[in-house]
Design a protein around this motif. Structure first.
Motif, PDB file in Angstrom:
ATOM      1  N   ALA A  35     -79.024 -15.482 -34.026  1.00 26.29           N
ATOM      2  CA  ALA A  35     -79.088 -16.673 -34.867  1.00 26.29           C
ATOM      3  C   ALA A  35     -77.885 -17.577 -34.653  1.00 26.29           C
ATOM      4  O   ALA A  35     -77.836 -18.660 -35.206  1.00 26.29           O
ATOM      5  N   LYS A  36     -76.913 -17.140 -33.863  1.00 21.92           N
ATOM      6  CA  LYS A  36     -75.697 -17.908 -33.656  1.00 21.92           C
ATOM      7  C   LYS A  36     -75.455 -18.112 -32.170  1.00 21.92           C
ATOM      8  O   LYS A  36     -74.377 -17.885 -31.676  1.00 21.92           O
ATOM      9  N   SER A  37     -76.476 -18.551 -31.478  1.00 25.61           N
ATOM     10  CA  SER A  37     -76.335 -18.722 -30.044  1.00 25.61           C
ATOM     11  C   SER A  37     -76.634 -20.152 -29.635  1.00 25.61           C
ATOM     12  O   SER A  37     -77.320 -20.879 -30.326  1.00 25.61           O
ATOM     13  N   CYS A  38     -76.079 -20.533 -28.505  1.00 30.39           N
ATOM     14  CA  CYS A  38     -76.353 -21.816 -27.877  1.00 30.39           C
ATOM     15  C   CYS A  38     -76.960 -21.521 -26.507  1.00 30.39           C
ATOM     16  O   CYS A  38     -76.710 -20.474 -25.925  1.00 30.39           O
ATOM     17  N   GLY A  39     -77.729 -22.452 -26.014  1.00 27.01           N
ATOM     18  CA  GLY A  39     -78.317 -22.295 -24.693  1.00 27.01           C
ATOM     19  C   GLY A  39     -77.945 -23.480 -23.822  1.00 27.01           C
ATOM     20  O   GLY A  39     -77.772 -24.599 -24.306  1.00 27.01           O
ATOM     21  N   PHE A  40     -77.777 -23.242 -22.541  1.00 24.03           N
ATOM     22  CA  PHE A  40     -77.528 -24.310 -21.566  1.00 24.03           C
ATOM     23  C   PHE A  40     -78.362 -24.028 -20.333  1.00 24.03           C
ATOM     24  O   PHE A  40     -78.493 -22.884 -19.916  1.00 24.03           O
ATOM     25  N   GLU A  41     -78.916 -25.063 -19.752  1.00 25.74           N
ATOM     26  CA  GLU A  41     -79.626 -24.956 -18.474  1.00 25.74           C
ATOM     27  C   GLU A  41     -79.295 -26.152 -17.612  1.00 25.74           C
ATOM     28  O   GLU A  41     -79.159 -27.266 -18.116  1.00 25.74           O
ATOM     29  N   THR A  70     -66.948 -27.550 -26.588  1.00 27.55           N
ATOM     30  CA  THR A  70     -66.482 -28.454 -25.531  1.00 27.55           C
ATOM     31  C   THR A  70     -67.145 -28.043 -24.235  1.00 27.55           C
ATOM     32  O   THR A  70     -66.901 -26.947 -23.722  1.00 27.55           O
ATOM     33  N   LEU A  71     -68.012 -28.907 -23.713  1.00 28.38           N
ATOM     34  CA  LEU A  71     -68.767 -28.626 -22.496  1.00 28.38           C
ATOM     35  C   LEU A  71     -68.278 -29.535 -21.376  1.00 28.38           C
ATOM     36  O   LEU A  71     -68.151 -30.744 -21.568  1.00 28.38           O
ATOM     37  N   THR A  72     -67.993 -28.947 -20.220  1.00 24.50           N
ATOM     38  CA  THR A  72     -67.628 -29.710 -19.032  1.00 24.50           C
ATOM     39  C   THR A  72     -68.637 -29.408 -17.939  1.00 24.50           C
ATOM     40  O   THR A  72     -68.793 -28.260 -17.521  1.00 24.50           O
ATOM     41  N   LEU A  73     -69.346 -30.452 -17.499  1.00 21.86           N
ATOM     42  CA  LEU A  73     -70.305 -30.358 -16.406  1.00 21.86           C
ATOM     43  C   LEU A  73     -69.650 -30.976 -15.178  1.00 21.86           C
ATOM     44  O   LEU A  73     -69.105 -32.089 -15.266  1.00 21.86           O
ATOM     45  N   ALA A  74     -69.673 -30.275 -14.060  1.00 22.84           N
ATOM     46  CA  ALA A  74     -68.975 -30.743 -12.860  1.00 22.84           C
ATOM     47  C   ALA A  74     -69.859 -30.655 -11.622  1.00 22.84           C
ATOM     48  O   ALA A  74     -70.764 -29.827 -11.548  1.00 22.84           O
ATOM     49  N   MET A 117     -73.430 -27.410  -8.833  1.00 23.95           N
ATOM     50  CA  MET A 117     -73.095 -27.853 -10.179  1.00 23.95           C
ATOM     51  C   MET A 117     -72.391 -26.689 -10.871  1.00 23.95           C
ATOM     52  O   MET A 117     -72.693 -25.531 -10.595  1.00 23.95           O
ATOM     53  N   SER A 118     -71.477 -27.001 -11.781  1.00 26.36           N
ATOM     54  CA  SER A 118     -70.852 -25.950 -12.579  1.00 26.36           C
ATOM     55  C   SER A 118     -70.733 -26.421 -14.025  1.00 26.36           C
ATOM     56  O   SER A 118     -70.689 -27.623 -14.299  1.00 26.36           O
ATOM     57  N   VAL A 119     -70.702 -25.462 -14.938  1.00 28.58           N
ATOM     58  CA  VAL A 119     -70.540 -25.772 -16.356  1.00 28.58           C
ATOM     59  C   VAL A 119     -69.526 -24.800 -16.947  1.00 28.58           C
ATOM     60  O   VAL A 119     -69.464 -23.629 -16.557  1.00 28.58           O
ATOM     61  N   SER A 120     -68.726 -25.321 -17.848  1.00 31.45           N
ATOM     62  CA  SER A 120     -67.762 -24.515 -18.589  1.00 31.45           C
ATOM     63  C   SER A 120     -67.874 -24.935 -20.051  1.00 31.45           C
ATOM     64  O   SER A 120     -67.848 -26.125 -20.358  1.00 31.45           O
ATOM     65  N   ILE A 121     -68.016 -23.960 -20.928  1.00 34.27           N
ATOM     66  CA  ILE A 121     -68.142 -24.250 -22.354  1.00 34.27           C
ATOM     67  C   ILE A 121     -67.119 -23.409 -23.113  1.00 34.27           C
ATOM     68  O   ILE A 121     -67.046 -22.199 -22.933  1.00 34.27           O
ATOM     69  N   LEU A 122     -66.324 -24.076 -23.930  1.00 37.33           N
ATOM     70  CA  LEU A 122     -65.368 -23.417 -24.815  1.00 37.33           C
ATOM     71  C   LEU A 122     -65.704 -23.829 -26.232  1.00 37.33           C
ATOM     72  O   LEU A 122     -66.105 -24.973 -26.474  1.00 37.33           O
ATOM     73  N   PHE A 132     -68.027 -19.722 -21.972  1.00 40.60           N
ATOM     74  CA  PHE A 132     -69.156 -19.471 -21.092  1.00 40.60           C
ATOM     75  C   PHE A 132     -68.960 -20.325 -19.846  1.00 40.60           C
ATOM     76  O   PHE A 132     -68.507 -21.466 -19.937  1.00 40.60           O
ATOM     77  N   SER A 133     -69.282 -19.791 -18.690  1.00 41.44           N
ATOM     78  CA  SER A 133     -69.245 -20.589 -17.462  1.00 41.44           C
ATOM     79  C   SER A 133     -70.360 -20.134 -16.530  1.00 41.44           C
ATOM     80  O   SER A 133     -70.802 -18.983 -16.593  1.00 41.44           O
ATOM     81  N   ASP A 134     -70.820 -21.057 -15.707  1.00 41.83           N
ATOM     82  CA  ASP A 134     -71.901 -20.759 -14.771  1.00 41.83           C
ATOM     83  C   ASP A 134     -71.881 -21.825 -13.679  1.00 41.83           C
ATOM     84  O   ASP A 134     -71.233 -22.869 -13.814  1.00 41.83           O
TER      85      ASP A 134
END
Length: 149
Positions: A35-41, A70-74, A117-122, A132-134
């Motif tokens: 119930a306390k999750s975020c999703g990224f694609e 804080t999401l950084t898309l690169a 592409m890369s993503v970093s979320i703090l 989270f990073s991917d």
């Protein structure tokens, strides 16, 4: 529908998980993680080329809003075996819950070579920091699509 990446909670150390695999969690106390999750694609499996640009696009949503996000898309390119940023966008807004989502986009001048592409979320959820990073699969862009560096 977004695949879900459970919030990764920390107990003194930072960690990361690969999106698309079984969620990783660590907690000092029992929490209803689902119930306390975020999703990224990422929108595509590799960056999209629209010469003269190359573009990264992704989206996120949260079942329950974290206190901070804080999401950084690169966009990264392979420079002799080392991934380097060509462009990035940082966004500190809290993604909404389903069925809504926040879109993220960044673009750079396109050159022949290998891109990803890369993503970093703090963030912070109820006083507990998470990260989270991917990254996407790499894409080889030929000189027929974009000029050489």
């Amino acid at each position: 529908m977004l695949s879900r990446c459970n919030t990764i909670l920390f107990v003194g150390i930072l960690g990361s998980a690969a999106l698309g695999t079984a969620p990783a969690t660590a907690s000092a106390q029992p929490l209803d993680i689902a119930a306390k999750s975020c999703g990224f694609e990422f929108t595509w499996s590799t960056p999209m080329v629209t010469s003269p640009q190359i573009t990264a696009l992704g989206f996120a949503q949260c079942d329950a809003p974290p206190d901070e996000h804080t999401l950084t898309l690169a966009l990264e390119y392979d420079n002799h075996g080392r991934w380097e940023n060509a462009a990035y966008r940082t966004d500190r807004s809290i993604p909404p819950g389903p069925p809504n989502y926040t879109s993220y986009e960044t673009s750079a001048a396109c050159y022949a070579g290998k891109w990803r592409m890369s993503v970093s979320i703090l963030g912070n959820l109820r006083g507990t920091p998470f990260a989270f990073s991917d990254h996407s699969q790499p894409r080889e862009v030929p000189s027929s699509q974009c000029p050489s560096r």
